[in-house]
Each structure stands twice: as C-alpha cells, then as structure tokens.
Motif scaffolding. Structure first.
Motif, PDB file in Angstrom:
ATOM      1  N   GLN A  45    -142.591   4.202  32.872  1.00 18.36           N
ATOM      2  CA  GLN A  45    -142.068   4.852  31.045  1.00 18.36           C
ATOM      3  C   GLN A  45    -141.946   6.102  30.997  1.00 18.36           C
ATOM      4  O   GLN A  45    -141.823   7.117  30.616  1.00 18.36           O
ATOM      5  N   ALA A  46    -143.350   6.318  30.880  1.00 19.79           N
ATOM      6  CA  ALA A  46    -143.839   7.904  30.895  1.00 19.79           C
ATOM      7  C   ALA A  46    -143.168   8.710  31.556  1.00 19.79           C
ATOM      8  O   ALA A  46    -143.024   9.908  30.980  1.00 19.79           O
ATOM      9  N   THR A  47    -142.690   8.316  32.791  1.00 22.58           N
ATOM     10  CA  THR A  47    -141.514   9.582  33.853  1.00 22.58           C
ATOM     11  C   THR A  47    -140.407   8.790  33.535  1.00 22.58           C
ATOM     12  O   THR A  47    -139.464  10.104  34.418  1.00 22.58           O
ATOM     13  N   GLU A  48    -139.815   8.342  32.862  1.00 21.26           N
ATOM     14  CA  GLU A  48    -138.751   7.738  33.033  1.00 21.26           C
ATOM     15  C   GLU A  48    -138.214   9.076  31.586  1.00 21.26           C
ATOM     16  O   GLU A  48    -138.298   8.876  31.199  1.00 21.26           O
ATOM     17  N   THR A  49    -136.873  10.010  32.009  1.00 20.60           N
ATOM     18  CA  THR A  49    -136.121  10.320  30.856  1.00 20.60           C
ATOM     19  C   THR A  49    -133.993   9.851  30.576  1.00 20.60           C
ATOM     20  O   THR A  49    -134.113   8.936  31.894  1.00 20.60           O
ATOM     21  N   VAL A  50    -134.141   9.839  29.095  1.00 25.12           N
ATOM     22  CA  VAL A  50    -133.146   8.713  28.707  1.00 25.12           C
ATOM     23  C   VAL A  50    -132.123  10.025  28.122  1.00 25.12           C
ATOM     24  O   VAL A  50    -132.647  11.119  27.597  1.00 25.12           O
ATOM     25  N   ASP A  51    -131.143   9.323  28.625  1.00 19.20           N
ATOM     26  CA  ASP A  51    -129.913  10.275  28.223  1.00 19.20           C
ATOM     27  C   ASP A  51    -129.630   9.519  26.554  1.00 19.20           C
ATOM     28  O   ASP A  51    -128.914   9.132  26.489  1.00 19.20           O
ATOM     29  N   VAL A  52    -129.653  10.684  25.609  1.00 17.83           N
ATOM     30  CA  VAL A  52    -129.511  10.219  24.886  1.00 17.83           C
ATOM     31  C   VAL A  52    -128.428  10.883  24.181  1.00 17.83           C
ATOM     32  O   VAL A  52    -127.890  10.182  22.755  1.00 17.83           O
ATOM     33  N   SER A  53    -127.133  11.177  24.867  1.00 15.49           N
ATOM     34  CA  SER A  53    -125.975  11.671  24.646  1.00 15.49           C
ATOM     35  C   SER A  53    -125.796  10.878  24.417  1.00 15.49           C
ATOM     36  O   SER A  53    -124.101  10.640  23.631  1.00 15.49           O
ATOM     37  N   LYS A  54    -125.698   9.319  24.713  1.00 12.14           N
ATOM     38  CA  LYS A  54    -124.785   8.701  25.468  1.00 12.14           C
ATOM     39  C   LYS A  54    -125.233   7.267  23.625  1.00 12.14           C
ATOM     40  O   LYS A  54    -124.410   6.293  23.481  1.00 12.14           O
ATOM     41  N   TYR A  55    -126.285   8.000  22.709  1.00  7.47           N
ATOM     42  CA  TYR A  55    -126.418   7.174  21.870  1.00  7.47           C
ATOM     43  C   TYR A  55    -126.434   7.520  20.701  1.00  7.47           C
ATOM     44  O   TYR A  55    -126.347   9.287  20.509  1.00  7.47           O
ATOM     45  N   ASP A  56    -125.570   7.072  19.241  1.00  6.91           N
ATOM     46  CA  ASP A  56    -125.860   8.336  18.160  1.00  6.91           C
ATOM     47  C   ASP A  56    -126.968   7.602  17.093  1.00  6.91           C
ATOM     48  O   ASP A  56    -127.706   6.618  17.118  1.00  6.91           O
ATOM     49  N   LEU A  57    -127.732   8.694  17.515  1.00 11.83           N
ATOM     50  CA  LEU A  57    -129.335   8.344  16.826  1.00 11.83           C
ATOM     51  C   LEU A  57    -129.511   8.338  15.271  1.00 11.83           C
ATOM     52  O   LEU A  57    -130.513   8.289  14.761  1.00 11.83           O
ATOM     53  N   THR A  58    -127.553   8.745  14.576  1.00 10.24           N
ATOM     54  CA  THR A  58    -128.270   8.557  13.626  1.00 10.24           C
ATOM     55  C   THR A  58    -128.347   7.310  12.888  1.00 10.24           C
ATOM     56  O   THR A  58    -127.838   7.047  11.200  1.00 10.24           O
ATOM     57  N   ARG A  59    -127.674   6.283  13.548  1.00  9.96           N
ATOM     58  CA  ARG A  59    -127.050   5.241  12.989  1.00  9.96           C
ATOM     59  C   ARG A  59    -128.262   4.688  12.633  1.00  9.96           C
ATOM     60  O   ARG A  59    -129.591   4.827  13.051  1.00  9.96           O
ATOM     61  N   THR A  60    -128.376   4.106  11.698  1.00  7.68           N
ATOM     62  CA  THR A  60    -129.235   3.517  10.724  1.00  7.68           C
ATOM     63  C   THR A  60    -129.871   1.461  11.720  1.00  7.68           C
ATOM     64  O   THR A  60    -129.154   0.997  12.734  1.00  7.68           O
ATOM     65  N   ALA A  61    -130.852   1.326  11.497  1.00  6.41           N
ATOM     66  CA  ALA A  61    -131.703   0.315  12.667  1.00  6.41           C
ATOM     67  C   ALA A  61    -130.604  -0.966  12.190  1.00  6.41           C
ATOM     68  O   ALA A  61    -130.757  -1.921  13.270  1.00  6.41           O
ATOM     69  N   THR A  62    -130.386  -1.060  11.455  1.00  8.69           N
ATOM     70  CA  THR A  62    -129.825  -2.388  10.666  1.00  8.69           C
ATOM     71  C   THR A  62    -128.559  -2.348  10.255  1.00  8.69           C
ATOM     72  O   THR A  62    -128.339  -1.502   9.201  1.00  8.69           O
ATOM     73  N   PRO A  63    -127.453  -2.943  10.736  1.00  8.24           N
ATOM     74  CA  PRO A  63    -125.937  -2.235  10.170  1.00  8.24           C
ATOM     75  C   PRO A  63    -125.847  -2.512   8.886  1.00  8.24           C
ATOM     76  O   PRO A  63    -126.136  -3.511   8.708  1.00  8.24           O
ATOM     77  N   PHE A  64    -125.166  -1.571   8.601  1.00 12.47           N
ATOM     78  CA  PHE A  64    -124.408  -2.266   7.288  1.00 12.47           C
ATOM     79  C   PHE A  64    -122.981  -2.116   7.060  1.00 12.47           C
ATOM     80  O   PHE A  64    -121.943  -1.764   7.380  1.00 12.47           O
ATOM     81  N   PRO A  65    -122.144  -3.085   6.019  1.00 11.91           N
ATOM     82  CA  PRO A  65    -121.220  -3.429   5.984  1.00 11.91           C
ATOM     83  C   PRO A  65    -120.698  -1.962   5.154  1.00 11.91           C
ATOM     84  O   PRO A  65    -121.428  -2.212   4.255  1.00 11.91           O
ATOM     85  N   VAL A  66    -119.416  -1.683   5.673  1.00  6.10           N
ATOM     86  CA  VAL A  66    -119.082  -0.839   5.275  1.00  6.10           C
ATOM     87  C   VAL A  66    -117.910  -0.720   3.850  1.00  6.10           C
ATOM     88  O   VAL A  66    -117.330  -2.525   3.761  1.00  6.10           O
ATOM     89  N   GLY A  67    -117.626  -0.163   2.764  1.00  2.00           N
ATOM     90  CA  GLY A  67    -117.176  -1.531   1.640  1.00  2.00           C
ATOM     91  C   GLY A  67    -115.776  -0.584   1.667  1.00  2.00           C
ATOM     92  O   GLY A  67    -115.304   0.044   2.327  1.00  2.00           O
ATOM     93  N   SER A  68    -114.944  -0.483   1.014  1.00  2.00           N
ATOM     94  CA  SER A  68    -113.551  -0.817   1.126  1.00  2.00           C
ATOM     95  C   SER A  68    -113.034  -0.009  -0.342  1.00  2.00           C
ATOM     96  O   SER A  68    -114.444  -0.160  -1.754  1.00  2.00           O
ATOM     97  N   ARG A  69    -112.598   0.906  -0.773  1.00  2.35           N
ATOM     98  CA  ARG A  69    -111.896   1.358  -2.465  1.00  2.35           C
ATOM     99  C   ARG A  69    -111.364   0.327  -2.913  1.00  2.35           C
ATOM    100  O   ARG A  69    -110.663  -0.387  -2.319  1.00  2.35           O
ATOM    101  N   HIS A  70    -111.666   0.253  -5.024  1.00  2.00           N
ATOM    102  CA  HIS A  70    -110.780  -1.130  -5.303  1.00  2.00           C
ATOM    103  C   HIS A  70    -109.718  -0.612  -5.553  1.00  2.00           C
ATOM    104  O   HIS A  70    -108.629   0.762  -5.176  1.00  2.00           O
ATOM    105  N   PRO A  71    -108.053  -1.291  -4.874  1.00  2.00           N
ATOM    106  CA  PRO A  71    -107.311  -0.921  -5.581  1.00  2.00           C
ATOM    107  C   PRO A  71    -106.371   0.266  -6.467  1.00  2.00           C
ATOM    108  O   PRO A  71    -105.467   0.282  -6.101  1.00  2.00           O
ATOM    109  N   ILE A  72    -107.062  -0.338  -6.782  1.00  2.00           N
ATOM    110  CA  ILE A  72    -106.496   0.824  -8.556  1.00  2.00           C
ATOM    111  C   ILE A  72    -106.718   1.894  -8.053  1.00  2.00           C
ATOM    112  O   ILE A  72    -106.219   2.758  -8.831  1.00  2.00           O
TER     113      ILE A  72
END
Length: 341
Positions: free
Chosen positions: A78-105
């Motif tokens: 683990q200490a010597t292993e390199t991780v390719d972070v380019s394939k990960y979205d580091l801005t995402r939250t640990a727990t996914p949140f549902p995306v809301g929607s605009r009110h029809p009005i």
C-alpha cells in the motif's frame, strides 16, 4: 513435523509481493481454510501426546509469524502503490445526495420572462402588501367596483380601505410609471391574492406576469404582434391567436386573448370545450386616466398592457388538472419535472 514448520517459516520469510494479486495468492496459500497452515493443523492431530505441547507451541508461533508477515507485505504494498486519481471525481460527497428539480411554476415563469426579455422587456417587481391607490384607484377602478369587495380582496388591519394584499401585479406598473417617464417596457412577475374558495380550478393565491409598454405612437397592432410572437414562442410556431372584446377598468379598448388548442390543433376537444380555442390572458390599450394618475401625458404617450396567470400557462404546457398540486409540495409530483430543470 518440526522440519516442516522450520521449512515453512523460512519459505514465508522470503516471500515478496509486488501486486494486490500476488498478496491475495499469499493469503490463500498460507492462511485460507484450505491453506498450508490448515494442513499442518490436521497433521498435528496424529502427533503423539508427549510431543503435542512442544509442537503446538511451535505451530502457534508459525501461525502468528505468517499473519504478521502478511500484514507487513500488505502495508509495504500500500505504501508503494500509486493511484491514478484522474479517473476519480474527488469533488463528490462520500454519501450521494438526490438532485432536486425546479418547480413547474418557476420553469414556466422563467420561460415567459426569457421570451419577453428577447423582445426588449425588463423585469420590475413590487411589494405584495399594497395600498388602495396602487392596486385600485390609480388603475381607474371606480369606488363601487366589485373587485373592491371583501369577497375578492384580502384587506389588512383596522382600516381595510388603505392596506391589502395585491390582487394583481398591475400595482407594480403604476409604481414604475410614477417614478419614470416613457419609454417604459416592463414585465412584472409576482404572487397575487384573492379571497376565493380553494378548488382544483381556483386558489386563494396564484402567480401573474403583467406587461406594460408606454411610448409615442404605440398602437393596438403593436400589442397584437407582441402577443402573437409570445404565443408562438411558448406553444409552437403553428399557434394561432384571436382577440375578443372585453372590459377592464385600466385599459380601453380591452380584449381577452385565446390561442388555438395545442391538444386538438383547433379541431375541438373536451379540453377546449369543443371550441378549438383556449383563453390565456387579458390585454388592452392603457386607459388615458391611468396615464394621468401616474403623471404621464396621454396626449403625447400611449401604451398597452397585458396580464396572464402563470398557473394557467403551466396547465396548458404540462396538462396539470388540479391547481392545488402546485402548492402542496409533493415530491412525487415535483420529481416529474426533473428533466426540465
């Protein structure tokens, strides 16, 4: 058996891994249920009783050694292993949140404002708690007009003649005309209130957008062309309009505008009551008395005004049958408009 234990200890001490796959192979070979250590434990059962104590101690030492060796190899890897972070979205939250929607009005209101903005109109807003002058008197409402009746208007305080909840956004128009000289080209979105029984077709509050254009030589033909363009932008290029004579205290002449039913294409259906037409707004030329009340010379300037209910347009656009659904905040209903946000 002691020779097996010593040989196995020497073998394990020399193992080196360079990948997670090799580490897993090590674990399966030595520590799994069918691994080498398990086989030694099976052989331990046939050892003479007088040798069990010594061999049992050495087996336990070997088992601990193999486990520690596995942990060391894992930590080193683990200490010597390199991780390719380019394939990960580091801005995402640990727990996914549902995306809301605009009110029809809100969706429809923004569409309407965009259409009129493209035609040069700017947005003006005003207070929802108003006075009699801006809601009624300045707009040429006679003192005995039915709209002043308590059954239509929510009055506030002990002196109900002066303070009330606005019944239309035309009060914003008068405020703008009082403070500005023409040319004036505005649309006024907002919530309005009327003392009506709540049902599938009516509510005590709803949303309006009213428009006003004041300048020199403004004609009814200008009004018709603007409304035609709005209808075609909102409901499709094939939409037709018709203007029927009507009455409003603040416009003269006045009209109500219908559009060709976009459900049946004008041939007639239950939605348009078999007429092929659906009413969407009221309009007309601004009454000279309104211009005078707001300090604008009607001999020099003329203009038109129009007003539409956003809920009405939303019903036509999304075929919502019950007005109450817009204010109940049912997430199941609102989620249907996620794709429109």
């Amino acid at each position: 058996m002691i020779d097996k234990i010593n040989s196995l200890r020497n073998e394990v001490s020399q193992v080196v891994v360079s990948s997670p796959e090799e580490l897993e192979t090590f674990r399966i070979k030595y520590l799994a249920k069918k691994g080498v250590l398990t086989a030694l434990m099976e052989d331990f059962r046939s050892v003479p009783a007088e040798q069990k104590r010594e061999l049992g101690q050495k087996l336990n030492e070997l088992k601990n050694f193999v486990s520690e060796r596995y942990a060391t190899l894992k930590e080193t890897l683990q200490a010597t292993e390199t991780v390719d972070v380019s394939k990960y979205d580091l801005t995402r939250t640990a727990t996914p949140f549902p995306v809301g929607s605009r009110h029809p009005i809100s969706i429809v209101k923004n569409d309407i404002l965009r259409i009129f903005s493209d035609m040069g109109f700017t947005v003006a807003e005003g207070p929802e708690i108003e006075d009699d002058w801006h809601v009624f008197s300045s707009l040429n409402f006679p003192a005995d007009h039915p709209a002043r009746d308590m059954q239509d208007t929510f009055f506030i305080g002990r002196n109900p003649v002066d303070v009330l909840l606005r019944t239309h956004t035309s009060s914003v128009q008068t405020r703008v005309m009082e403070k500005n000289q023409p040319p004036i080209r505005i649309v006024c979105p907002g919530r309005v209130y009327r003392n009506e029984a709540i049902s599938a077709r009516a509510h005590c509050f709803f949303h309006q957008i009213e428009g006003l254009y004041i300048d020199r030589n403004v004609s009814f033909a200008d009004l018709r062309q603007v409304l035609l363009k709005f209808a075609q932008q909102m409901f499709g290029a094939a939409t037709k309009i018709r203007l029927r004579p009507s009455y409003f205290p603040f416009t003269e002449p006045s009209a109500e505008m219908d559009i060709s039913c976009d459900i049946c294409g004008g041939t007639g259906c239950p939605f348009c009551k078999e007429t092929g037409w659906v009413e969407i707004l009221g309009c007309g030329m601004v009454d000279p008395n309104v211009l005078k009340a707001c300090g604008i010379d009607p001999e020099v300037y003329s203009g038109y005004a129009f007003g539409l209910g956003i809920e009405r347009i939303t019903n036509l656009k999304y075929k919502v049958k019950d007005l109450r659904m817009f204010s109940e905040n049912d997430v199941r209903f609102l989620a249907e408009f996620e794709s429109a946000r």
